[in-house]
Design a protein around this motif. Structure first.
Motif, short mmCIF file in Angstrom:
data_model
loop_
_atom_site.label_atom_id
_atom_site.label_comp_id
_atom_site.label_asym_id
_atom_site.label_seq_id
_atom_site.Cartn_x
_atom_site.Cartn_y
_atom_site.Cartn_z
N CYS A 1 47.38 18.54 32.69
CA CYS A 1 47.21 18.04 31.32
C CYS A 1 47.81 16.65 31.23
CB CYS A 1 47.90 18.97 30.32
SG CYS A 1 47.79 18.41 28.61
N ASP A 2 47.02 15.71 30.75
CA ASP A 2 47.52 14.35 30.62
C ASP A 2 48.16 14.08 29.26
OD1 ASP A 2 45.37 14.21 28.92
OD2 ASP A 2 44.21 12.82 30.15
N GLY A 3 48.12 15.06 28.37
CA GLY A 3 48.72 14.89 27.06
C GLY A 3 47.89 14.10 26.08
N GLN A 4 46.76 13.62 26.50
CA GLN A 4 45.88 12.79 25.65
C GLN A 4 44.77 13.66 25.07
OE1 GLN A 4 46.70 9.58 25.02
NE2 GLN A 4 48.49 10.01 26.28
N HIS A 5 45.12 14.64 24.30
CA HIS A 5 44.16 15.63 23.81
C HIS A 5 43.04 15.00 22.97
CE1 HIS A 5 46.88 18.60 25.33
NE2 HIS A 5 47.86 18.02 24.67
N ALA A 6 43.36 14.02 22.17
CA ALA A 6 42.34 13.40 21.31
C ALA A 6 41.45 12.44 22.09
CB ALA A 6 43.01 12.68 20.15
N GLY B 1 37.13 15.74 29.82
CA GLY B 1 37.53 17.01 29.23
C GLY B 1 38.97 17.34 29.56
N CYS B 2 39.35 18.51 29.21
CA CYS B 2 40.73 18.98 29.40
C CYS B 2 40.95 19.34 30.87
CB CYS B 2 40.97 20.20 28.51
SG CYS B 2 42.56 21.00 28.79
N HIS C 1 40.10 12.83 25.12
CA HIS C 1 39.22 13.43 26.14
C HIS C 1 37.76 13.14 25.79
CE1 HIS C 1 42.25 16.63 27.65
NE2 HIS C 1 42.73 15.42 27.70
N ASP C 2 37.12 12.46 26.68
CA ASP C 2 35.71 12.16 26.45
C ASP C 2 34.89 12.83 27.56
OD1 ASP C 2 36.89 10.54 28.31
OD2 ASP C 2 35.90 8.70 27.67
N LYS D 1 49.75 23.20 34.32
CA LYS D 1 50.18 22.37 33.19
C LYS D 1 50.19 20.89 33.58
CE LYS D 1 52.22 21.37 29.26
NZ LYS D 1 51.35 20.84 28.26
N LEU E 1 41.55 23.17 31.38
CA LEU E 1 40.31 23.95 31.30
C LEU E 1 39.41 23.70 32.50
CD1 LEU E 1 39.53 23.67 27.48
CD2 LEU E 1 40.46 25.63 28.73
#
Length: 179
Positions: A113-118, A124-125, A120-121, A110, A128
């Motif tokens: 995850c950087d928390g910047q879901h929108a 990526g995640c 991701h260029d 966990k 994942l």
């Protein structure tokens, strides 16, 4: 009482009650004049006992041993009951340790995850990416040599380990050729 009433009173499914009867954990009930099963208070108490044991994750075989010891005053038999509970406690503690390790692995994953879901260029995640890396046998954040020494990414970390693994891989093949 009929099986449906016994089921409602204990919260145990009718099929499970029948299974317990077939397996010998529950004695068969008497039959009423019309052929229906007629369960007594003793059946209800025994089924409640079995249900409580199952809630403690005690196996059916061990429940059988406990049921066989209910009216015993034999010291050896009662010591076996104590040992049974000790063994169950050890299994629960081992599962708890495993669950704590799993929790730590998920916390580590966990953290990727950087928390910047929108946003991701190219990257990526992070979660994942770690899961894909692990699937490819690469090093990942959640599988370290300490937590998973058998994981492919943590096995061959030194030249000595790599050489040993190669030797172990070749030995069975050579032994097979020598036959």
């Amino acid at each position: 009482m009929r099986i449906g009433a016994l089921s409602r009173a204990t919260g145990v499914d009718i099929e499970t009650i029948r299974f317990y009867e077939k397996s010998g954990l529950m004695p068969g009930p008497s039959r009423s004049d019309n052929g229906y099963r007629d369960y007594a208070q003793s059946h209800l108490e025994r089924l409640a006992f079995i249900r409580h044991c199952r809630a403690l994750d005690i196996s059916l075989a061990d429940i059988g041993l406990l049921l066989g010891s209910l009216n015993s005053r034999d010291a050896a038999q009662l010591a076996a009951v104590d040992s049974l509970v000790d063994a169950q406690l050890a299994r629960v503690r081992a599962r708890l340790a495993s669950m704590r390790a799993l929790e730590q692995q998920l916390v580590t994953l966990k953290a990727r995850c950087d928390g910047q879901h929108a946003a991701h260029d190219d990257q990526g995640c992070g979660i994942l990416a770690e899961l894909v890396a692990a699937a490819h046998g690469e090093a990942c954040a959640c599988h370290t040599a300490e937590t998973h020494p058998e994981h492919p990414a943590t096995l061959a970390t030194t030249p000595q380990k790599q050489a040993q693994q190669m030797k172990e891989a070749i030995t069975p093949v050579k032994a097979e050729k020598d036959r």
